[in-house]
Design an enzyme around this catalytic site. Structure first.
Site, PDB file in Angstrom:
ATOM      1  N   GLU A   6      37.824  39.452  35.092  1.00  0.00           N
ATOM      2  CA  GLU A   6      36.599  39.400  35.888  1.00  0.00           C
ATOM      3  C   GLU A   6      35.442  38.704  35.218  1.00  0.00           C
ATOM      4  O   GLU A   6      34.286  39.006  35.522  1.00  0.00           O
ATOM      5  CB  GLU A   6      36.178  40.839  36.247  1.00  0.00           C
ATOM      6  CG  GLU A   6      35.634  41.670  35.092  1.00  0.00           C
ATOM      7  CD  GLU A   6      36.667  42.489  34.356  1.00  0.00           C
ATOM      8  OE1 GLU A   6      36.300  43.413  33.619  1.00  0.00           O
ATOM      9  OE2 GLU A   6      37.877  42.190  34.527  1.00  0.00           O
ATOM     10  N   ASN A   7      35.681  37.756  34.310  1.00  0.00           N
ATOM     11  CA  ASN A   7      34.586  37.082  33.616  1.00  0.00           C
ATOM     12  C   ASN A   7      33.464  36.718  34.589  1.00  0.00           C
ATOM     13  O   ASN A   7      33.704  36.242  35.689  1.00  0.00           O
ATOM     14  CB  ASN A   7      35.090  35.782  32.970  1.00  0.00           C
ATOM     15  CG  ASN A   7      36.436  35.963  32.302  1.00  0.00           C
ATOM     16  OD1 ASN A   7      36.568  36.660  31.328  1.00  0.00           O
ATOM     17  ND2 ASN A   7      37.440  35.312  32.864  1.00  0.00           N
ATOM     18  N   GLU A  57      38.895  39.639  26.973  1.00  0.00           N
ATOM     19  CA  GLU A  57      39.013  41.092  26.994  1.00  0.00           C
ATOM     20  C   GLU A  57      40.369  41.478  26.405  1.00  0.00           C
ATOM     21  O   GLU A  57      41.396  40.912  26.794  1.00  0.00           O
ATOM     22  CB  GLU A  57      38.901  41.642  28.425  1.00  0.00           C
ATOM     23  CG  GLU A  57      38.851  43.156  28.453  1.00  0.00           C
ATOM     24  CD  GLU A  57      38.683  43.735  29.849  1.00  0.00           C
ATOM     25  OE1 GLU A  57      38.679  44.968  29.974  1.00  0.00           O
ATOM     26  OE2 GLU A  57      38.563  42.966  30.811  1.00  0.00           O
ATOM     27  N   GLU A  70      37.300  50.283  35.010  1.00  0.00           N
ATOM     28  CA  GLU A  70      38.591  50.054  35.654  1.00  0.00           C
ATOM     29  C   GLU A  70      38.930  51.133  36.669  1.00  0.00           C
ATOM     30  O   GLU A  70      39.398  50.837  37.765  1.00  0.00           O
ATOM     31  CB  GLU A  70      39.691  49.932  34.599  1.00  0.00           C
ATOM     32  CG  GLU A  70      39.549  48.721  33.680  1.00  0.00           C
ATOM     33  CD  GLU A  70      39.556  47.388  34.410  1.00  0.00           C
ATOM     34  OE1 GLU A  70      39.902  47.345  35.616  1.00  0.00           O
ATOM     35  OE2 GLU A  70      39.214  46.374  33.773  1.00  0.00           O
ATOM     36  N   GLY A 126      46.914  40.409  34.872  1.00  0.00           N
ATOM     37  CA  GLY A 126      46.904  39.932  36.250  1.00  0.00           C
ATOM     38  C   GLY A 126      45.739  39.003  36.512  1.00  0.00           C
ATOM     39  O   GLY A 126      45.892  37.944  37.103  1.00  0.00           O
ATOM     40  N   ALA A 127      44.559  39.402  36.061  1.00  0.00           N
ATOM     41  CA  ALA A 127      43.360  38.600  36.279  1.00  0.00           C
ATOM     42  C   ALA A 127      42.256  39.157  35.404  1.00  0.00           C
ATOM     43  O   ALA A 127      42.362  40.262  34.855  1.00  0.00           O
ATOM     44  CB  ALA A 127      42.947  38.611  37.751  1.00  0.00           C
ATOM     45  N   HIS A 186      39.531  43.323  43.613  1.00  0.00           N
ATOM     46  CA  HIS A 186      39.289  44.088  42.391  1.00  0.00           C
ATOM     47  C   HIS A 186      38.409  43.315  41.417  1.00  0.00           C
ATOM     48  O   HIS A 186      37.405  43.836  40.919  1.00  0.00           O
ATOM     49  CB  HIS A 186      40.632  44.426  41.734  1.00  0.00           C
ATOM     50  CG  HIS A 186      40.514  45.181  40.445  1.00  0.00           C
ATOM     51  ND1 HIS A 186      40.609  46.548  40.376  1.00  0.00           N
ATOM     52  CD2 HIS A 186      40.309  44.755  39.173  1.00  0.00           C
ATOM     53  CE1 HIS A 186      40.465  46.941  39.122  1.00  0.00           C
ATOM     54  NE2 HIS A 186      40.288  45.863  38.363  1.00  0.00           N
ATOM     55  N   GLU A 187      38.778  42.064  41.153  1.00  0.00           N
ATOM     56  CA  GLU A 187      38.013  41.283  40.177  1.00  0.00           C
ATOM     57  C   GLU A 187      36.613  40.975  40.702  1.00  0.00           C
ATOM     58  O   GLU A 187      35.642  40.962  39.937  1.00  0.00           O
ATOM     59  CB  GLU A 187      38.757  39.997  39.825  1.00  0.00           C
ATOM     60  CG  GLU A 187      40.177  40.193  39.311  1.00  0.00           C
ATOM     61  CD  GLU A 187      40.267  41.178  38.157  1.00  0.00           C
ATOM     62  OE1 GLU A 187      39.304  41.294  37.370  1.00  0.00           O
ATOM     63  OE2 GLU A 187      41.313  41.849  38.025  1.00  0.00           O
TER      64      GLU A 187
END
Length: 882
Positions: free
Chosen positions: A270-271, A127, A326, A267-268, A303-304
């Site tokens: 979400e794949n 992303e 988001e 930060g991370a 969140h992820e």
């Protein structure tokens, strides 16, 4: 100097893709010297496209093309064209199989997008547009396909091979190699593809869903971090249960995986089924992570995970809709954090970020709507406006509809659009259809940039017992937008009587006050409204914008007496904190330019004294109230701010408060010390926070009592929260010898832990005492600093420019030149990080000429860099020309 401008992409020019991809079959051959990627796509013309005879255009970046074949027939060089970051095949059938082989070099990928190596581990970040750095593909979110991925690598170097979905096949190959095949049954866009291969250890657990399915949970980390996964795993299970209970969303695969990676731009990510995290956002023990880090990990893990539905199962049609996933997901994770912690503290933290940073973004050259109308580089639009303001927009819908109708709307949204790539309009439409509310005007929140200003005035009619409140809204001009329309704003308020009692809010004369609410949400839709409240027997004190019900600025002439009153009596915890902030701002602003501490408002001291002595108040709220408004916020509120004067005055006020309240601070410190075994409960976190805030204030008095308490706490602490609290207090004190020794001892103890070293860098970079430019230059040459690691860069360069404002805004311009030097250097290796770091310079127009001219000079030097990246060009260009 760069003369060619990157192409601007406009929302108004959106077209559906000319071709769709139904399935993607990938085979990765991973080697030390690079990776060969075999891609087989099932492609067909899009029946909804008007471009029936369009050539096939695939995106690509930094790829070496080895083979292209259509339906098994290899194409000759003349049958296709590689140009402008695309692979173009002029003639293709209506439906066909496309095979592509590319060669990439992950070990040389310093941009950290696509496929790269971190600490010897292969990993991906796709992303927003990283998949095109792996293979040629229509790399846009509205092309959704089912993926099957086979990974082949040396078994000793990469015993763990991971990708999206469920593992369906594995085995050994010749020459000590092995393979694992993963299959994702759900269609997804290319930005959600993920791969990890390396020498990792596994933390495993299970989760039973509401329907009785057992989900295999795994967290993968480097062996040295094997003991730091428990909190992330607990957070994951907590988030999974909360999402079932609150939104009815059950996890859909058989396995959910998290991998911690040291080198990561964000930060991370979400794949689908394989979340890749920055190590700082997943690794924690009480010895290495502060309470804030534990809470941050809990929030980011949630969140992820929540993205599995709000982002993955339902994704965004194009990148202009980024806040669709988001903003909604930030709202969800904020609500989760409020539910499992302190709702008031969470709201204060969210609003502090908004007022300090997002409002500044709204007032700057990069201001854009929650749904931007155009961009040059999408990576520049992963902004606080998209995330935090986007979440506030969703929160306002929740406020207007109420929790039941909002849940009904979210259910309809997920049901209606499962497996689709959609828009913010689709989200709002689902909320309208489920609730019966007309949100046409509300959509302006997605279209208009800028922070609305609400000018509030009032009048009390003692003869008729009527209280009138007039609210006028306006929105400042922003780049490309003027003469904005009034927006639909939910405005929560209450009225308080002389003794702090909540007064009934009656809209009609003669209304039974016993049945009237004491809090209302007014709906503002016009440029000006006047509201009348009847049966008000005394002139009330208004409690305005309770819970911060909309992301707006409120302008109302509160007196200091009213603010002190609200600090003590407002039943809304957020507004109690806000009153304290407004009072402190008023006092500090009135003192700028004065050197006489005896002029400091005595009511401010007494308000804090009462706060420290009231043990019946939520101690988490007290801890937040015991933090003066930050320099960044004070600068944001000022016109042509004198940074040095603001810094000096804030320090002067803080010193006066700490000296005046010394006895109360010492008592507060001791009252909140001890407590036995370290716990992560809300009460324990509040106690530590309050204790360390009191300690920080005590160190401002140059009193040996505070120094001795800090040294003892640093020596005896059994957790990083207390250890870092003591270290930070010493670093920000005038005890130079103790500061140097404490920093040296801390590093000696934790030098082998990268995440703790990042905290060590940050505590120095943020301090005007320990973080002047000579010390910052020294940190950049420290053996633990790594120019390839974004966390290290952020902890020194980013923290210096973003938090150590007195040093950064040195009147000689040295701080600006320093930042320009680092951005200039980073642009060649990691343009995404460079573009984010340059942000403090982009607000140059806000400052007085003595500052702004030097800031502009620094920006112009960056602008004139040969080979300036598109990422950095957009930010610098808009700042200088906007």
């Amino acid at each position: 100097m760069r003369t060619n401008q990157p192409k601007t992409i406009h929302l108004s020019e959106y077209k559906v893709p000319a071709y769709l991809v139904d399935t993607v079959d990938l085979r990765f051959e991973l080697f030390d010297e690079g990776a060969r990627v075999h891609s087989t796509l099932s492609v067909r013309r899009n029946p909804e496209s008007a471009e029936g005879s369009a050539p096939l255009a695939l995106d690509g970046d930094s790829l070496k093309l080895e083979r292209v074949a259509v339906n098994g027939d290899d194409l000759a060089v003349g049958d296709y064209e590689e140009t402008g970051g695309q692979l173009i095949i002029a003639k293709v059938p209506a439906q066909f199989e496309l095979a592509i082989v590319t060669w990439v070099e992950p070990q040389n990928n310093t941009r950290l997008e696509g496929l790269y190596k971190s600490s010897g581990m292969f990993c991906t970040q796709c992303e927003a547009e990283g998949f095109r750095c792996i293979t040629y593909f229509p790399d846009r979110p509205d092309v959704m396909a089912r993926y099957r991925t086979r990974i082949e690598a040396d078994k000793s170097a990469c015993p763990v091979l991971l990708s999206n979905g469920n593992d369906v096949e594995k085995g050994d190959l010749d020459n000590g190699r092995h393979f694992v095949t993963w299959e994702d049954p759900f269609p997804k866009p290319s930005y959600l593809f993920a791969l990890v291969a390396g020498d990792l250890v596994e933390k495993q657990d299970t989760f039973k869903t509401c329907s009785g399915r057992d989900i295999d949970l795994r967290i993968y980390v480097e062996p040295r971090n094997a003991t730091k996964c428990d909190h992330a795993m607990d957070s994951l299970k907590l988030a999974m249960r909360w999402d079932e209970d609150t939104y009815g969303r059950e996890y859909d695969l058989d396995i959910f995986m998290i991998v911690a990676v040291d080198d990561f731009n964000m930060g991370a990510m979400e794949n689908k089924g394989l979340n890749i995290f920055n190590s700082s956002c997943v690794l924690a023990t009480q010895q290495t992570a502060t309470d804030l880090a534990f809470q941050r990990i809990e929030s980011i893990v949630a969140h992820e995970y929540f993205h599995n539905w709000s982002g993955n199962r339902v994704t965004c049609r194009d990148w202009f809709q980024l806040s669709l996933k988001e903003g909604f997901t930030v709202f969800r994770d904020s609500t989760f954090s409020a539910d499992v912690g302190s709702p008031t503290v969470k709201r204060i933290e969210n609003v502090t970020l908004l007022r300090t940073a997002q409002f500044a973004e709204d007032a700057g050259p990069m201001a854009h709507p929650v749904r931007p109308a155009s961009y040059m580089e999408i990576t520049n639009f992963y902004t606080l406006t998209i995330y935090e303001k986007g979440a506030e927009v969703v929160r306002m819908i929740h406020t207007l509809l109420g929790p039941d109708l909002f849940r009904k709307g979210s259910d309809l949204y997920f049901e209606r659009h499962d497996g689709q790539a959609v828009t913010t309009d689709d989200f709002v439409k689902a909320m309208e259809d489920a609730s019966g509310r007309d949100l046409t005007q509300f959509r302006l929140w997605y279209e208009q940039a800028g922070t609305p200003v609400l000018k509030v005035s009032d009048a009390y009619d003692a003869e008729q017992n009527i209280y009138r409140l007039t609210i006028q809204q306006s929105i400042p001009d922003t780049p490309g937008q003027t003469d904005k329309k009034p927006q639909h704003i939910p405005f929560a308020l209450g009225l308080l009587g002389a003794n702090g009692e909540a007064l009934p809010l009656c809209f009609e004369p003669g209304q039974d006050a016993r049945n009237a609410p004491t809090e209302r949400v007014l709906e503002l839709t016009e440029a000006s409204h006047t509201f009348e409240f009847h049966g008000v027997a005394q002139a009330p004190v208004p409690s305005l914008l309770r819970h911060f019900s909309a992301p707006v600025r409120v302008a109302y002439p509160w007196t200091r007496e009213q603010l002190v009153f609200l600090m003590s009596h407002d039943p809304d915890g957020f507004n109690r904190w806000d009153a304290g902030q407004r009072l402190a701002v008023d006092v500090i602003q009135s003192q700028v330019g004065s050197s006489d501490a005896t002029d400091i408002e005595p009511r401010l001291v007494e308000a804090y004294r009462a706060l420290l002595n009231d043990t019946g108040v939520d101690q988490a709220l007290v801890a937040k109230m015991l933090q003066l408004p930050s320099e960044a916020y004070l600068i944001e509120l000022a016109d042509s701010p004198d940074v040095a004067a603001i810094h000096r005055t804030r320090e002067q006020v803080l010193h006066h408060l700490a000296t005046s309240l010394r006895e109360e601070l010492v008592a507060c410190y001791h009252r909140n010390s001890g407590g036995g075994t370290y716990e992560l409960t809300s009460e324990s976190i509040a106690r530590r926070s309050l204790k360390n805030n009191a300690l920080a204030w005590l160190l401002m008095t140059n009193d040996e009592t505070g120094r001795d308490l800090a040294l003892a706490q640093l020596r005896d602490a059994d957790n990083m929260t207390d250890r870092m609290g003591a270290l930070r207090a010493l670093v920000n004190s005038d005890y130079a010898a103790e500061r140097s020794q404490a920093l040296a001892d801390f590093y000696d103890q934790f030098q082998d832990d990268p995440q703790v070293v990042e905290q060590w860098f940050s505590v120095q970079s943020s301090s005007d005492r320990a973080g002047q430019l000579p010390q910052i230059h020294a940190l950049l040459t420290h053996p633990a600093f790594d120019w390839k690691n974004p966390n290290k860069i952020r902890s020194v360069v980013g923290v210096f420019a973003g938090q150590n404002l007195a040093a950064f805004h040195n009147p000689d311009g040295s701080g600006y030149a320093f930042l320009a030097d680092q951005v200039y250097r980073l642009d060649d290796s990691n343009p995404q990080i460079a573009a984010r770091l340059v942000s403090p310079l982009t607000r140059w127009k806000k400052f007085a000429p003595a500052y702004s001219s030097l800031m502009r000079t620094a920006l112009e030097r960056i602008r004139d860099k040969p080979g300036l990246s598109d990422d950095l060009y957009e930010v610098v260009y808009k700042s200088l020309e906007g």
